[in-house]
Scaffold this motif. Structure first.
Motif, PDB file in Angstrom:
ATOM      1  N   TRP A 122       5.007  -8.144  -9.941  1.00 20.22           N
ATOM      2  CA  TRP A 122       3.886  -7.507  -9.065  1.00 20.22           C
ATOM      3  C   TRP A 122       2.965  -8.162  -9.800  1.00 20.22           C
ATOM      4  O   TRP A 122       2.725  -8.342 -10.703  1.00 20.22           O
ATOM      5  N   ILE A 123       2.103  -8.750  -8.198  1.00 19.71           N
ATOM      6  CA  ILE A 123       0.543  -9.367  -8.311  1.00 19.71           C
ATOM      7  C   ILE A 123       0.019  -8.070  -8.959  1.00 19.71           C
ATOM      8  O   ILE A 123      -0.037  -7.240  -8.280  1.00 19.71           O
ATOM      9  N   SER A 124      -0.749  -8.052  -9.790  1.00 17.16           N
ATOM     10  CA  SER A 124      -2.351  -7.289  -9.475  1.00 17.16           C
ATOM     11  C   SER A 124      -3.044  -7.257  -8.278  1.00 17.16           C
ATOM     12  O   SER A 124      -3.217  -8.528  -7.734  1.00 17.16           O
ATOM     13  N   GLY A 125      -3.748  -6.780  -7.719  1.00 17.64           N
ATOM     14  CA  GLY A 125      -4.486  -6.306  -6.699  1.00 17.64           C
ATOM     15  C   GLY A 125      -5.781  -5.207  -6.798  1.00 17.64           C
ATOM     16  O   GLY A 125      -6.009  -4.764  -7.928  1.00 17.64           O
ATOM     17  N   ASN A 126      -6.550  -5.505  -6.112  1.00 18.43           N
ATOM     18  CA  ASN A 126      -8.008  -4.694  -6.317  1.00 18.43           C
ATOM     19  C   ASN A 126      -7.198  -3.660  -6.462  1.00 18.43           C
ATOM     20  O   ASN A 126      -7.760  -2.321  -6.953  1.00 18.43           O
ATOM     21  N   HIS A 127      -6.411  -2.819  -5.423  1.00 18.25           N
ATOM     22  CA  HIS A 127      -5.837  -1.296  -5.242  1.00 18.25           C
ATOM     23  C   HIS A 127      -5.462  -0.880  -6.645  1.00 18.25           C
ATOM     24  O   HIS A 127      -5.215   0.263  -7.532  1.00 18.25           O
ATOM     25  N   ASP A 128      -4.049  -1.619  -7.322  1.00 16.52           N
ATOM     26  CA  ASP A 128      -3.483  -1.501  -8.241  1.00 16.52           C
ATOM     27  C   ASP A 128      -3.698  -2.742  -9.381  1.00 16.52           C
ATOM     28  O   ASP A 128      -2.578  -3.373  -9.658  1.00 16.52           O
ATOM     29  N   HIS A 173       0.771  -1.287   0.045  1.00 18.34           N
ATOM     30  CA  HIS A 173       0.042  -0.245  -0.235  1.00 18.34           C
ATOM     31  C   HIS A 173       0.474   1.113   0.290  1.00 18.34           C
ATOM     32  O   HIS A 173       0.381   2.680   0.577  1.00 18.34           O
ATOM     33  N   LEU A 174       1.659   1.339  -0.725  1.00 19.17           N
ATOM     34  CA  LEU A 174       2.520   2.653  -0.700  1.00 19.17           C
ATOM     35  C   LEU A 174       1.834   3.856  -1.477  1.00 19.17           C
ATOM     36  O   LEU A 174       1.314   3.686  -2.099  1.00 19.17           O
ATOM     37  N   GLU A 175       2.473   4.872  -0.869  1.00 21.69           N
ATOM     38  CA  GLU A 175       2.376   6.223  -1.176  1.00 21.69           C
ATOM     39  C   GLU A 175      -0.080   6.111  -0.392  1.00 21.69           C
ATOM     40  O   GLU A 175      -0.813   6.942  -1.039  1.00 21.69           O
ATOM     41  N   LYS A 176      -0.561   5.008   0.425  1.00 24.41           N
ATOM     42  CA  LYS A 176      -1.584   5.201   1.111  1.00 24.41           C
ATOM     43  C   LYS A 176      -1.845   7.008   1.224  1.00 24.41           C
ATOM     44  O   LYS A 176      -2.750   7.472   1.701  1.00 24.41           O
ATOM     45  N   ALA A 177      -0.896   7.490   2.126  1.00 25.21           N
ATOM     46  CA  ALA A 177      -0.835   8.711   3.000  1.00 25.21           C
ATOM     47  C   ALA A 177      -1.349  10.016   2.099  1.00 25.21           C
ATOM     48  O   ALA A 177      -2.333  10.759   1.940  1.00 25.21           O
ATOM     49  N   SER A 178      -0.662   9.550   0.870  1.00 25.40           N
ATOM     50  CA  SER A 178      -0.392  10.726   0.099  1.00 25.40           C
ATOM     51  C   SER A 178      -1.551  10.715  -0.601  1.00 25.40           C
ATOM     52  O   SER A 178      -2.648  11.579  -1.028  1.00 25.40           O
ATOM     53  N   SER A 179      -2.575   9.353  -0.881  1.00 23.21           N
ATOM     54  CA  SER A 179      -4.127   9.060  -1.089  1.00 23.21           C
ATOM     55  C   SER A 179      -4.993   9.409  -0.538  1.00 23.21           C
ATOM     56  O   SER A 179      -6.227  10.573  -0.947  1.00 23.21           O
ATOM     57  N   TYR A 180      -5.436   9.809   0.660  1.00 23.83           N
ATOM     58  CA  TYR A 180      -5.983  10.045   1.878  1.00 23.83           C
ATOM     59  C   TYR A 180      -5.649  11.741   1.650  1.00 23.83           C
ATOM     60  O   TYR A 180      -7.280  12.319   1.860  1.00 23.83           O
ATOM     61  N   ALA A 181      -4.985  12.271   1.109  1.00 21.89           N
ATOM     62  CA  ALA A 181      -4.547  13.613   1.135  1.00 21.89           C
ATOM     63  C   ALA A 181      -4.986  14.500  -0.242  1.00 21.89           C
ATOM     64  O   ALA A 181      -5.514  15.530   0.478  1.00 21.89           O
ATOM     65  N   ASP A 196      -2.247  -5.616  -4.447  1.00 20.31           N
ATOM     66  CA  ASP A 196      -1.842  -3.307  -3.781  1.00 20.31           C
ATOM     67  C   ASP A 196      -0.823  -3.448  -3.101  1.00 20.31           C
ATOM     68  O   ASP A 196      -0.670  -2.577  -1.812  1.00 20.31           O
ATOM     69  N   SER A 197       0.662  -2.973  -4.079  1.00 23.24           N
ATOM     70  CA  SER A 197       2.074  -3.037  -3.694  1.00 23.24           C
ATOM     71  C   SER A 197       1.555  -1.325  -3.679  1.00 23.24           C
ATOM     72  O   SER A 197       2.623  -0.994  -2.938  1.00 23.24           O
ATOM     73  N   PHE A 198       0.647  -0.873  -4.486  1.00 30.69           N
ATOM     74  CA  PHE A 198       0.181   0.572  -4.532  1.00 30.69           C
ATOM     75  C   PHE A 198      -1.158   1.114  -4.040  1.00 30.69           C
ATOM     76  O   PHE A 198      -1.829   0.160  -4.168  1.00 30.69           O
ATOM     77  N   HIS A 199      -1.124   2.099  -3.226  1.00 30.80           N
ATOM     78  CA  HIS A 199      -2.920   1.618  -2.637  1.00 30.80           C
ATOM     79  C   HIS A 199      -4.183   2.353  -3.404  1.00 30.80           C
ATOM     80  O   HIS A 199      -4.910   2.591  -4.125  1.00 30.80           O
ATOM     81  N   ASP A 200      -3.094   3.073  -5.232  1.00 32.00           N
ATOM     82  CA  ASP A 200      -3.852   3.341  -6.006  1.00 32.00           C
ATOM     83  C   ASP A 200      -3.333   3.732  -7.244  1.00 32.00           C
ATOM     84  O   ASP A 200      -2.008   3.401  -7.361  1.00 32.00           O
TER      85      ASP A 200
END
Length: 241
Positions: free
Chosen positions: A122-128, A49-57, A92-96
């Motif tokens: 990198w496996i695909s996730g629901n966030h990425d 979930h890299l960059e989760k905080a910036s996503s929320y921002a 979900d390696s990246f938050h979006d």
């Protein structure tokens, strides 16, 4: 874990790993939340979930903006420890979808340096679900090696050798009158669900309804991540939130 919970286990020696078999393959569950597969020189992590905080921002919710740096610190440490030939990140390696673009140059460079000289999947996730532009490595929906298959979300049907993430497992126990809730691995030797590796992630109790289809009547074990070792706890000894 708070100091009170730590004191409950203070007489237990420090052991930062625990070995289990999944579909006949020996896997090492590491205190960091990663899995080491020695036979394939493969390190597995999930839900960075890299960059989760910036996503929320971007939505006006302000969180400490250091989650990516902290997660990469942890990832670099475990890579230095095991020196893998292959790294698999289970979605979900990246938050979006725009998270990689928001990463600082410093963090992008750090990640690229970790990838040098090794296979990176990198496996695909629901966030990425889509590959992020400008990143090294292979992007795929799932990958299989030997007896194991790696995907983001565990399938409802029993899949021998499945290693997945997505659910951010946590286990809760009561010990000496105190409640302890910790991230955990969850498995029954046919499949394994990994904890979230990211610094800014929550968790779902393994006794909640989404877990019901995943393990048979024989039950499963939650491998709780303590401060200094991993604690195998049979499902019947766990408690709901």
């Amino acid at each position: 874990m708070n100091l009170g919970a730590s004191a409950l286990w203070r007489h237990t020696p420090h052991v930062d790993w625990h070995e289990i078999y999944v579909a006949g393959e020996l896997l090492t569950l590491h205190l960091s939340g990663a899995v080491w597969w020695e036979a394939e020189r493969t390190l597995i992590v999930s839900d960075l979930h890299l960059e989760k905080a910036s996503s929320y921002a971007t939505r006006g919710v302000m969180l400490p903006p250091y989650d990516t740096a902290v997660t990469l610190d942890r990832l670099a440490a475990v890579i230095d420890h095991f020196e893998p030939a292959r790294v698999i990140s289970l979605g979900d390696s990246f938050h979006d979808g725009e998270a990689a673009a928001r990463m600082s140059v410093v963090n992008k460079t750090r990640l690229a340096m970790m990838q040098l000289g090794r296979e990176w999947i990198w496996i695909s996730g629901n966030h990425d679900p889509e590959a992020s532009a400008g990143l090294f490595g292979e992007h795929t929906d799932e990958a299989d090696f030997g007896a194991l298959v790696f995907r983001h979300e565990p399938l409802a049907d029993m899949v021998l050798g499945e290693v997945a993430g997505h659910l951010h497992p946590v286990g809760r126990i009561r010990r000496h009158g105190r409640s302890i809730r910790r991230p955990c691995f969850a498995g029954d030797h046919t499949r394994l669900v990994m904890p979230a590796f990211g610094a800014l992630t929550g968790g779902l109790n393994v006794l909640e309804e989404p877990w019901d289809p995943l393990f048979g009547s024989a039950g499963f074990t939650a491998y709780l991540i303590g401060e200094d070792r991993i604690y195998p706890i049979p499902a019947h000894k766990l408690r709901e939130d």
